[in-house]
Scaffold this motif. Structure first.
Motif, PDB file in Angstrom:
ATOM      1  N   LEU A 152      41.497  37.834  37.295  1.00  0.00           N
ATOM      2  CA  LEU A 152      41.650  38.641  38.947  1.00  0.00           C
ATOM      3  C   LEU A 152      41.368  39.877  38.865  1.00  0.00           C
ATOM      4  O   LEU A 152      42.249  40.196  38.027  1.00  0.00           O
ATOM      5  CB  LEU A 152      43.251  37.728  39.292  1.00  0.00           C
ATOM      6  N   ILE A 153      40.695  40.471  39.735  1.00  0.00           N
ATOM      7  CA  ILE A 153      40.164  40.965  39.721  1.00  0.00           C
ATOM      8  C   ILE A 153      39.627  41.164  41.069  1.00  0.00           C
ATOM      9  O   ILE A 153      39.380  40.502  41.634  1.00  0.00           O
ATOM     10  CB  ILE A 153      38.224  41.687  39.041  1.00  0.00           C
ATOM     11  N   GLY A 154      39.121  43.085  41.381  1.00  0.00           N
ATOM     12  CA  GLY A 154      39.075  43.361  43.266  1.00  0.00           C
ATOM     13  C   GLY A 154      40.066  44.702  43.262  1.00  0.00           C
ATOM     14  O   GLY A 154      40.075  45.423  42.529  1.00  0.00           O
ATOM     15  N   SER A 155      40.726  44.799  44.840  1.00  0.00           N
ATOM     16  CA  SER A 155      41.135  45.653  45.467  1.00  0.00           C
ATOM     17  C   SER A 155      42.507  46.100  45.167  1.00  0.00           C
ATOM     18  O   SER A 155      43.620  46.629  45.422  1.00  0.00           O
ATOM     19  CB  SER A 155      40.378  45.727  46.619  1.00  0.00           C
ATOM     20  N   SER A 156      43.099  44.743  44.617  1.00  0.00           N
ATOM     21  CA  SER A 156      44.779  45.267  44.963  1.00  0.00           C
ATOM     22  C   SER A 156      45.364  45.987  43.815  1.00  0.00           C
ATOM     23  O   SER A 156      45.225  45.037  42.779  1.00  0.00           O
ATOM     24  CB  SER A 156      45.296  43.454  45.074  1.00  0.00           C
ATOM     25  N   ASN A 157      46.177  46.458  43.840  1.00  0.00           N
ATOM     26  CA  ASN A 157      46.957  47.385  42.374  1.00  0.00           C
ATOM     27  C   ASN A 157      47.945  45.686  42.562  1.00  0.00           C
ATOM     28  O   ASN A 157      48.767  45.304  43.365  1.00  0.00           O
ATOM     29  CB  ASN A 157      47.307  48.564  43.642  1.00  0.00           C
TER      30      ASN A 157
END
Length: 228
Positions: A149-154
């Motif tokens: 899972l990779i992206g903008s979510s902390n």
């Protein structure tokens, strides 16, 4: 590789696409995975940390390796422990094995789901020694990556669970080719079916190769930049 494009919009109600696909994946296929979290910003207060750890859908068969991210080395509000240590303590309260890895300040936001049968049962027998933890970090290079899972979510309560959503987020969930298309489709259908999306489609699923870069190469690059 199978890729899920996940979009959360400001004002939406939980469950959100990112937190829901994690729940569905761990329930359906990842019950014994090692979960390597590069969290970006972690929750900072003892209560919000506890809420995040209690809601995170891991089981006692999972093993969590938590890096310090942007703020894990800071003191948790209302505690004598650091933010990372508070997360570890709360996961351990659930009988979920959690080991910490200190790294330079890192804003990366990704979670890796890694095949590691047997590791959790070994760790339950007694806590890993410092030498064993170092051995684990070396062993990661030989383990098989199953999903990323990779992206903008902390990895925080605010981003994963607080509602309505205070801001939009965009993430990509990647699964390796070892999964059958039927398994991937079931994950997609179960995740979409759990969302309150009023007929919209916040998840797009497609199968694609990213140039000549394999999922194993992506995995090794992430480990290298994490000093693992």
């Amino acid at each position: 590789m199978y890729l899920f494009f996940l979009k959360k919009n400001k004002g939406e109600k939980a469950p959100f696409p990112t937190s829901e696909i994690i729940r569905q994946y761990l329930t359906m296929y990842g019950t014994h995975d090692l979960i390597l979290m590069k969290p970006g910003y972690l929750s900072t207060k003892t209560q919000t940390i506890q809420d995040f750890c209690n809601n995170y859908p891991c089981s006692t068969n999972n093993f969590i390796l938590l890096t310090s991210g942007m703020n894990g080395k800071n003191s948790a509000q209302g505690s004598t422990f650091t933010i990372s240590e508070e997360h570890k303590n709360d996961f351990m309260q659930r009988n979920v094995i959690c080991t910490l890895h200190s790294c330079p300040t890192d804003h990366s936001k990704c979670t890796l789901f890694i095949e590691c049968d047997g590791l959790t049962e070994r760790a339950k027998g007694c806590p890993l020694t410092a030498e064993e933890e170092e051995t684990l970090c070396q062993a990661l290079k030989k383990m098989k990556i199953r999903a990323i899972l990779i992206g903008s979510s902390n990895a925080s309560r605010l981003t994963y669970y607080d509602q309505p959503a205070v801001k939009g987020e965009c993430d990509v969930f990647i699964m390796n080719d070892d999964f059958e298309e039927a398994e991937v489709t079931s994950l997609y259908e179960n995740t979409v079916g759990a969302l309150q999306n009023d007929g919209e489609h916040p998840i797009v699923l497609f199968k694609e190769m990213v140039g000549n870069l394999s999922m194993e190469e992506i995995y090794r690059k992430i480990l290298a930049e994490s000093n693992l």
